[in-house]
Design a protein around this motif. Structure first.
Motif, PDB file in Angstrom:
ATOM      1  N   PRO A 148       1.491  -7.254  34.562  1.00 41.81           N
ATOM      2  CA  PRO A 148       2.381  -8.237  33.963  1.00 41.81           C
ATOM      3  C   PRO A 148       3.315  -8.887  34.975  1.00 41.81           C
ATOM      4  CG  PRO A 148       2.895  -6.021  33.185  1.00 41.81           C
ATOM      5  CD  PRO A 148       1.811  -5.893  34.178  1.00 41.81           C
ATOM      6  N   TYR A 149       3.624 -10.127  34.709  1.00 42.82           N
ATOM      7  CA  TYR A 149       4.621 -10.854  35.486  1.00 42.82           C
ATOM      8  C   TYR A 149       5.744 -11.165  34.512  1.00 42.82           C
ATOM      9  CZ  TYR A 149       6.764 -14.707  38.112  1.00 42.82           C
ATOM     10  OH  TYR A 149       7.641 -15.528  38.761  1.00 42.82           O
ATOM     11  N   PRO A 150       6.809 -10.386  34.549  1.00 42.94           N
ATOM     12  CA  PRO A 150       7.858 -10.570  33.547  1.00 42.94           C
ATOM     13  C   PRO A 150       8.700 -11.794  33.864  1.00 42.94           C
ATOM     14  CG  PRO A 150       7.973  -8.410  34.603  1.00 42.94           C
ATOM     15  CD  PRO A 150       7.101  -9.253  35.429  1.00 42.94           C
ATOM     16  N   ALA A 179      -0.879  -1.625  31.525  1.00 37.58           N
ATOM     17  CA  ALA A 179      -0.091  -2.687  32.163  1.00 37.58           C
ATOM     18  C   ALA A 179       1.119  -2.065  32.827  1.00 37.58           C
ATOM     19  CB  ALA A 179       0.321  -3.712  31.115  1.00 37.58           C
ATOM     20  N   VAL A 195       4.124  -3.971  37.245  1.00 39.52           N
ATOM     21  CA  VAL A 195       4.748  -5.277  37.127  1.00 39.52           C
ATOM     22  C   VAL A 195       4.876  -5.849  38.524  1.00 39.52           C
ATOM     23  CG1 VAL A 195       5.988  -4.965  34.978  1.00 39.52           C
ATOM     24  CG2 VAL A 195       6.982  -4.155  37.043  1.00 39.52           C
ATOM     25  N   MET A 230      -0.893 -11.457  34.042  1.00 38.26           N
ATOM     26  CA  MET A 230      -0.388 -11.740  32.698  1.00 38.26           C
ATOM     27  C   MET A 230       1.086 -12.113  32.813  1.00 38.26           C
ATOM     28  SD  MET A 230      -0.134  -9.247  29.377  1.00 38.26           S
ATOM     29  CE  MET A 230       0.935  -8.037  30.099  1.00 38.26           C
ATOM     30  N   ILE A 268       4.492 -12.856  31.033  1.00 31.95           N
ATOM     31  CA  ILE A 268       5.199 -12.703  29.763  1.00 31.95           C
ATOM     32  C   ILE A 268       6.426 -13.599  29.848  1.00 31.95           C
ATOM     33  CG2 ILE A 268       6.323 -11.112  28.198  1.00 31.95           C
ATOM     34  CD1 ILE A 268       4.820  -8.852  29.467  1.00 31.95           C
ATOM     35  N   VAL A 317       0.311  -7.245  23.222  1.00 30.08           N
ATOM     36  CA  VAL A 317      -0.519  -6.895  24.387  1.00 30.08           C
ATOM     37  C   VAL A 317      -1.856  -6.355  23.912  1.00 30.08           C
ATOM     38  CG1 VAL A 317      -0.666  -5.382  26.396  1.00 30.08           C
ATOM     39  CG2 VAL A 317       1.444  -6.561  25.891  1.00 30.08           C
TER      40      VAL A 317
END
Lengths: 195, 111
Positions: A45-47, A72, A75, A84, A86, A158
Protein backbone atom coordinates in the motif's frame (compact mmCIF):
# COMPACT_ATOMS: atom_id res chain seq x y z
CA UNK A 1 -0.37 -41.27 12.21
CA UNK A 2 -0.01 -39.13 9.17
CA UNK A 3 2.98 -37.68 7.45
CA UNK A 4 4.36 -34.24 6.97
CA UNK A 5 2.33 -33.81 3.82
CA UNK A 6 -0.88 -34.97 5.43
CA UNK A 7 -0.92 -34.46 9.18
CA UNK A 8 -4.11 -36.46 9.43
CA UNK A 9 -6.33 -34.10 11.33
CA UNK A 10 -8.83 -33.70 8.48
CA UNK A 11 -10.58 -36.58 6.74
CA UNK A 12 -9.80 -36.72 3.06
CA UNK A 13 -12.63 -36.93 0.48
CA UNK A 14 -13.48 -40.35 -0.78
CA UNK A 15 -11.26 -41.67 -3.49
CA UNK A 16 -8.31 -39.48 -2.61
CA UNK A 17 -5.20 -41.25 -1.48
CA UNK A 18 -3.01 -39.32 0.89
CA UNK A 19 0.37 -38.29 -0.39
CA UNK A 20 3.28 -40.11 1.13
CA UNK A 21 6.68 -38.70 1.79
CA UNK A 22 8.80 -39.22 -1.25
CA UNK A 23 5.90 -38.94 -3.67
CA UNK A 24 6.10 -36.16 -6.18
CA UNK A 25 3.12 -33.89 -5.91
CA UNK A 26 2.04 -31.07 -8.13
CA UNK A 27 -0.90 -28.79 -8.70
CA UNK A 28 -2.45 -27.67 -11.93
CA UNK A 29 -3.56 -24.13 -12.36
CA UNK A 30 -3.69 -21.32 -14.85
CA UNK A 31 -0.86 -18.85 -15.06
CA UNK A 32 -3.30 -15.99 -14.66
CA UNK A 33 -4.65 -17.49 -11.45
CA UNK A 34 -1.22 -17.95 -9.97
CA UNK A 35 -0.13 -14.44 -10.90
CA UNK A 36 -3.33 -12.93 -9.55
CA UNK A 37 -2.93 -14.95 -6.36
CA UNK A 38 0.54 -13.54 -5.92
CA UNK A 39 -0.55 -10.00 -6.67
CA UNK A 40 -3.54 -9.90 -4.41
CA UNK A 41 -1.79 -11.32 -1.39
CA UNK A 42 1.22 -9.07 -1.70
CA UNK A 43 -0.27 -5.64 -2.16
CA UNK A 44 2.12 -2.90 -1.17
CA UNK A 45 0.00 0.00 0.00
CA UNK A 46 0.90 3.61 -0.61
CA UNK A 47 -0.92 5.50 2.12
CA UNK A 48 -1.93 8.82 0.61
CA UNK A 49 -3.40 10.19 3.80
CA UNK A 50 -4.32 13.84 3.75
CA UNK A 51 -7.01 14.27 6.39
CA UNK A 52 -8.93 12.50 9.13
CA UNK A 53 -9.29 9.27 7.15
CA UNK A 54 -5.52 9.04 7.44
CA UNK A 55 -5.94 8.45 11.16
CA UNK A 56 -8.32 5.58 10.54
CA UNK A 57 -5.91 4.22 7.97
CA UNK A 58 -3.18 4.32 10.58
CA UNK A 59 -5.49 2.33 12.82
CA UNK A 60 -5.93 -0.23 10.07
CA UNK A 61 -2.19 -0.47 9.61
CA UNK A 62 -1.74 -0.86 13.35
CA UNK A 63 -2.05 -3.85 15.56
CA UNK A 64 -5.73 -4.19 16.34
CA UNK A 65 -7.06 -4.07 12.79
CA UNK A 66 -4.05 -5.47 11.09
CA UNK A 67 -3.76 -4.98 7.36
CA UNK A 68 -0.68 -7.12 7.16
CA UNK A 69 -2.85 -10.16 7.80
CA UNK A 70 -4.07 -9.69 4.24
CA UNK A 71 -0.59 -9.54 2.85
CA UNK A 72 -0.51 -5.76 2.59
CA UNK A 73 2.23 -5.31 5.10
CA UNK A 74 4.91 -3.31 3.33
CA UNK A 75 3.75 0.26 3.20
CA UNK A 76 5.92 2.17 0.80
CA UNK A 77 5.77 5.93 0.80
CA UNK A 78 7.03 6.15 -2.72
CA UNK A 79 4.83 5.58 -5.75
CA UNK A 80 7.72 3.87 -7.49
CA UNK A 81 7.68 1.07 -4.96
CA UNK A 82 4.00 0.60 -4.22
CA UNK A 83 1.09 -0.82 -6.16
CA UNK A 84 -2.02 0.09 -4.18
CA UNK A 85 -2.66 3.75 -3.41
CA UNK A 86 -5.09 4.39 -0.59
CA UNK A 87 -6.39 7.93 -0.97
CA UNK A 88 -7.48 8.72 2.58
CA UNK A 89 -8.71 12.23 3.00
CA UNK A 90 -9.92 15.35 1.29
CA UNK A 91 -8.22 16.27 -1.95
CA UNK A 92 -8.27 19.97 -2.75
CA UNK A 93 -8.23 21.26 -6.29
CA UNK A 94 -4.74 22.57 -5.62
CA UNK A 95 -3.67 19.01 -4.79
CA UNK A 96 -5.25 17.43 -7.86
CA UNK A 97 -2.31 17.81 -10.28
CA UNK A 98 0.05 16.53 -7.62
CA UNK A 99 -1.91 13.36 -6.94
CA UNK A 100 -2.22 12.83 -10.70
CA UNK A 101 1.53 13.13 -11.06
CA UNK A 102 2.08 10.67 -8.22
CA UNK A 103 -0.40 8.22 -9.70
CA UNK A 104 1.39 8.46 -13.03
CA UNK A 105 4.63 7.48 -11.33
CA UNK A 106 3.22 4.18 -10.12
CA UNK A 107 4.10 1.18 -12.21
CA UNK A 108 1.38 -1.13 -13.47
CA UNK A 109 -0.35 -3.15 -12.10
CA UNK A 110 -1.65 -0.48 -9.79
CA UNK A 111 -4.89 -0.03 -7.93
CA UNK A 112 -6.52 2.86 -6.12
CA UNK A 113 -8.73 2.64 -3.04
CA UNK A 114 -10.72 5.79 -2.43
CA UNK A 115 -11.23 5.81 1.31
CA UNK A 116 -13.90 7.89 2.89
CA UNK A 117 -16.52 10.31 1.69
CA UNK A 118 -14.15 13.12 0.77
CA UNK A 119 -11.99 11.06 -1.55
CA UNK A 120 -15.00 9.36 -3.12
CA UNK A 121 -17.21 12.35 -3.79
CA UNK A 122 -15.92 15.41 -2.00
CA UNK A 123 -17.74 14.46 1.17
CA UNK A 124 -19.66 17.25 2.74
CA UNK A 125 -17.20 19.78 1.32
CA UNK A 126 -19.19 21.00 -1.66
CA UNK A 127 -17.18 24.20 -1.86
CA UNK A 128 -14.83 26.25 -3.94
CA UNK A 129 -11.66 24.37 -3.20
CA UNK A 130 -12.47 20.67 -2.80
CA UNK A 131 -12.22 18.11 -5.57
CA UNK A 132 -15.55 16.33 -5.76
CA UNK A 133 -14.05 12.89 -5.69
CA UNK A 134 -10.53 11.82 -6.54
CA UNK A 135 -11.96 9.94 -9.52
CA UNK A 136 -12.06 13.25 -11.35
CA UNK A 137 -8.33 12.90 -11.88
CA UNK A 138 -7.36 9.26 -11.34
CA UNK A 139 -9.25 5.99 -11.89
CA UNK A 140 -10.50 4.35 -8.72
CA UNK A 141 -11.03 0.64 -8.14
CA UNK A 142 -12.76 0.50 -4.78
CA UNK A 143 -14.74 3.19 -3.02
CA UNK A 144 -15.12 3.00 0.74
CA UNK A 145 -17.99 5.03 2.15
CA UNK A 146 -17.87 6.50 5.60
CA UNK A 147 -16.74 9.58 7.41
CA UNK A 148 -14.43 8.10 8.43
CA UNK A 149 -15.00 4.51 7.45
CA UNK A 150 -14.66 2.03 10.26
CA UNK A 151 -11.33 0.21 9.99
CA UNK A 152 -13.27 -2.96 9.31
CA UNK A 153 -14.77 -1.23 6.27
CA UNK A 154 -11.31 -0.53 4.93
CA UNK A 155 -10.33 -4.15 5.52
CA UNK A 156 -13.47 -5.17 3.65
CA UNK A 157 -12.49 -2.90 0.80
CA UNK A 158 -9.03 -4.47 0.58
CA UNK A 159 -10.68 -7.87 0.45
CA UNK A 160 -13.01 -6.62 -2.29
CA UNK A 161 -9.96 -5.37 -4.18
CA UNK A 162 -8.41 -8.79 -3.79
CA UNK A 163 -11.54 -10.33 -5.30
CA UNK A 164 -11.34 -7.86 -8.14
CA UNK A 165 -7.70 -8.74 -8.76
CA UNK A 166 -8.46 -12.45 -8.67
CA UNK A 167 -11.15 -12.13 -11.30
CA UNK A 168 -9.32 -9.67 -13.46
CA UNK A 169 -7.39 -10.18 -16.64
CA UNK A 170 -3.80 -10.34 -15.59
CA UNK A 171 -2.07 -9.11 -18.68
CA UNK A 172 -4.42 -6.41 -19.78
CA UNK A 173 -3.12 -2.89 -19.69
CA UNK A 174 -5.43 -0.29 -18.35
CA UNK A 175 -8.54 -0.94 -16.43
CA UNK A 176 -11.91 -2.31 -17.44
CA UNK A 177 -14.74 -0.01 -16.51
CA UNK A 178 -17.72 -1.77 -15.00
CA UNK A 179 -20.96 0.03 -15.80
CA UNK A 180 -23.72 -0.26 -13.27
CA UNK A 181 -27.18 -0.92 -14.61
CA UNK A 182 -29.60 1.95 -14.38
CA UNK A 183 -27.13 4.79 -14.39
CA UNK A 184 -26.97 5.15 -18.13
CA UNK A 185 -29.08 8.27 -18.15
CA UNK A 186 -27.04 10.15 -15.57
CA UNK A 187 -24.99 12.81 -17.33
CA UNK A 188 -21.30 12.43 -16.83
CA UNK A 189 -19.56 15.03 -14.75
CA UNK A 190 -17.15 17.17 -16.68
CA UNK A 191 -13.67 16.10 -15.70
CA UNK A 192 -11.05 18.45 -14.37
CA UNK A 193 -9.04 20.07 -17.11
CA UNK A 194 -5.68 18.39 -16.80
CA UNK A 195 -2.80 18.45 -19.21
CA UNK B 1 -0.60 37.11 17.19
CA UNK B 2 -3.72 35.85 15.52
CA UNK B 3 -5.62 37.40 12.69
CA UNK B 4 -8.87 36.91 10.88
CA UNK B 5 -10.74 38.86 8.27
CA UNK B 6 -14.46 39.15 7.76
CA UNK B 7 -16.99 40.67 5.43
CA UNK B 8 -19.74 42.56 7.29
CA UNK B 9 -22.27 44.92 5.74
CA UNK B 10 -20.48 48.22 6.10
CA UNK B 11 -17.75 49.09 5.95
CA UNK B 12 -17.09 46.13 3.78
CA UNK B 13 -14.03 44.45 5.24
CA UNK B 14 -12.87 44.04 8.78
CA UNK B 15 -9.71 42.66 10.25
CA UNK B 16 -9.39 41.34 13.76
CA UNK B 17 -6.01 41.08 15.40
CA UNK B 18 -5.38 39.34 18.68
CA UNK B 19 -2.05 39.99 20.38
CA UNK B 20 -0.81 37.91 23.26
CA UNK B 21 1.93 38.79 25.71
CA UNK B 22 3.21 35.36 26.71
CA UNK B 23 5.03 36.56 29.81
CA UNK B 24 2.14 38.36 31.46
CA UNK B 25 -0.62 36.45 29.65
CA UNK B 26 -2.25 39.64 28.47
CA UNK B 27 -4.29 39.88 25.34
CA UNK B 28 -5.05 42.92 23.22
CA UNK B 29 -7.68 42.82 20.51
CA UNK B 30 -7.55 45.25 17.64
CA UNK B 31 -10.33 45.67 15.11
CA UNK B 32 -9.71 47.42 11.83
CA UNK B 33 -12.42 48.22 9.28
CA UNK B 34 -11.64 49.13 5.69
CA UNK B 35 -14.06 50.07 2.92
CA UNK B 36 -14.44 48.18 -0.30
CA UNK B 37 -13.12 51.04 -2.39
CA UNK B 38 -9.65 50.81 -0.91
CA UNK B 39 -9.15 47.69 1.21
CA UNK B 40 -5.60 48.46 2.32
CA UNK B 41 -4.16 47.81 5.77
CA UNK B 42 -0.55 48.40 6.75
CA UNK B 43 1.34 45.17 7.08
CA UNK B 44 2.68 43.90 10.40
CA UNK B 45 5.33 41.67 8.90
CA UNK B 46 8.22 43.73 10.22
CA UNK B 47 6.90 43.41 13.75
CA UNK B 48 5.62 39.84 13.63
CA UNK B 49 7.08 37.37 11.18
CA UNK B 50 4.04 35.15 11.60
CA UNK B 51 1.90 37.85 10.04
CA UNK B 52 3.39 36.94 6.68
CA UNK B 53 1.17 33.95 5.98
CA UNK B 54 -1.76 35.29 7.97
CA UNK B 55 -1.92 38.39 5.78
CA UNK B 56 -1.49 36.29 2.66
CA UNK B 57 -4.51 34.26 3.73
CA UNK B 58 -6.56 37.40 4.29
CA UNK B 59 -5.56 38.64 0.86
CA UNK B 60 -6.38 35.30 -0.72
CA UNK B 61 -9.80 34.86 0.87
CA UNK B 62 -11.02 38.48 1.07
CA UNK B 63 -8.87 40.64 -1.12
CA UNK B 64 -7.56 42.88 1.65
CA UNK B 65 -4.24 44.27 0.46
CA UNK B 66 -1.42 44.80 2.92
CA UNK B 67 0.87 47.75 2.45
CA UNK B 68 4.48 46.72 2.85
CA UNK B 69 4.04 42.97 2.65
CA UNK B 70 7.09 41.42 0.98
CA UNK B 71 5.31 38.67 -0.96
CA UNK B 72 1.56 39.17 -1.20
CA UNK B 73 0.17 36.28 -3.23
CA UNK B 74 -2.32 33.46 -2.89
CA UNK B 75 -1.61 30.87 -0.28
CA UNK B 76 -4.63 28.58 0.03
CA UNK B 77 -6.34 28.66 -3.36
CA UNK B 78 -4.65 27.50 -6.50
CA UNK B 79 -2.65 29.71 -8.82
CA UNK B 80 -5.33 30.04 -11.50
CA UNK B 81 -8.06 31.02 -9.06
CA UNK B 82 -9.66 34.38 -9.70
CA UNK B 83 -11.71 36.15 -7.10
CA UNK B 84 -11.79 35.97 -3.37
CA UNK B 85 -13.89 33.06 -2.15
CA UNK B 86 -14.81 34.07 1.40
CA UNK B 87 -16.52 37.23 0.28
CA UNK B 88 -20.26 37.21 0.69
CA UNK B 89 -20.87 37.62 -3.02
CA UNK B 90 -18.79 34.59 -4.01
CA UNK B 91 -20.76 31.32 -4.40
CA UNK B 92 -19.81 28.63 -1.93
CA UNK B 93 -19.48 25.95 -4.58
CA UNK B 94 -17.77 28.13 -7.13
CA UNK B 95 -15.07 25.71 -8.20
CA UNK B 96 -12.65 26.87 -10.85
CA UNK B 97 -10.73 24.45 -13.05
CA UNK B 98 -7.02 24.08 -12.74
CA UNK B 99 -4.78 23.12 -15.61
CA UNK B 100 -1.36 22.99 -14.04
CA UNK B 101 0.27 22.52 -10.67
CA UNK B 102 2.11 25.43 -9.18
CA UNK B 103 5.77 25.12 -8.44
CA UNK B 104 6.79 22.90 -5.53
CA UNK B 105 9.97 24.87 -4.99
CA UNK B 106 10.58 26.46 -1.63
CA UNK B 107 9.68 30.09 -1.20
CA UNK B 108 12.59 32.42 -1.75
CA UNK B 109 12.40 33.92 1.70
CA UNK B 110 12.63 30.49 3.18
CA UNK B 111 9.37 31.08 5.03
Amino acid sequence: MGSLLNPGHKPLPAGVTPAQEGDESYMLSRLADVVNWGRKYSLWPYPFGTACCGIEMMAVLGGRFDLSRYGAELVRFSPRQADMMIVAGTISIKMAPIIKKIYDQMAEPRWVVSMGACASSGGFYNNYCTLQGVDEVIPVDVYVPGCPPHPQALLHSVMALQDKIASGNTFERGRKQILIEGLADVPARPPMVMR
Amino acid sequence: MDFSGYDPKSPRFGADYLFLNPEKIERVRLQVRVPESSPVIPSLVRLYRSANWLEREAFDQFGIRFDGHPDLRRILNHVEFTGHPLRKDYPVDGRQPLSRADSLELDKGGF
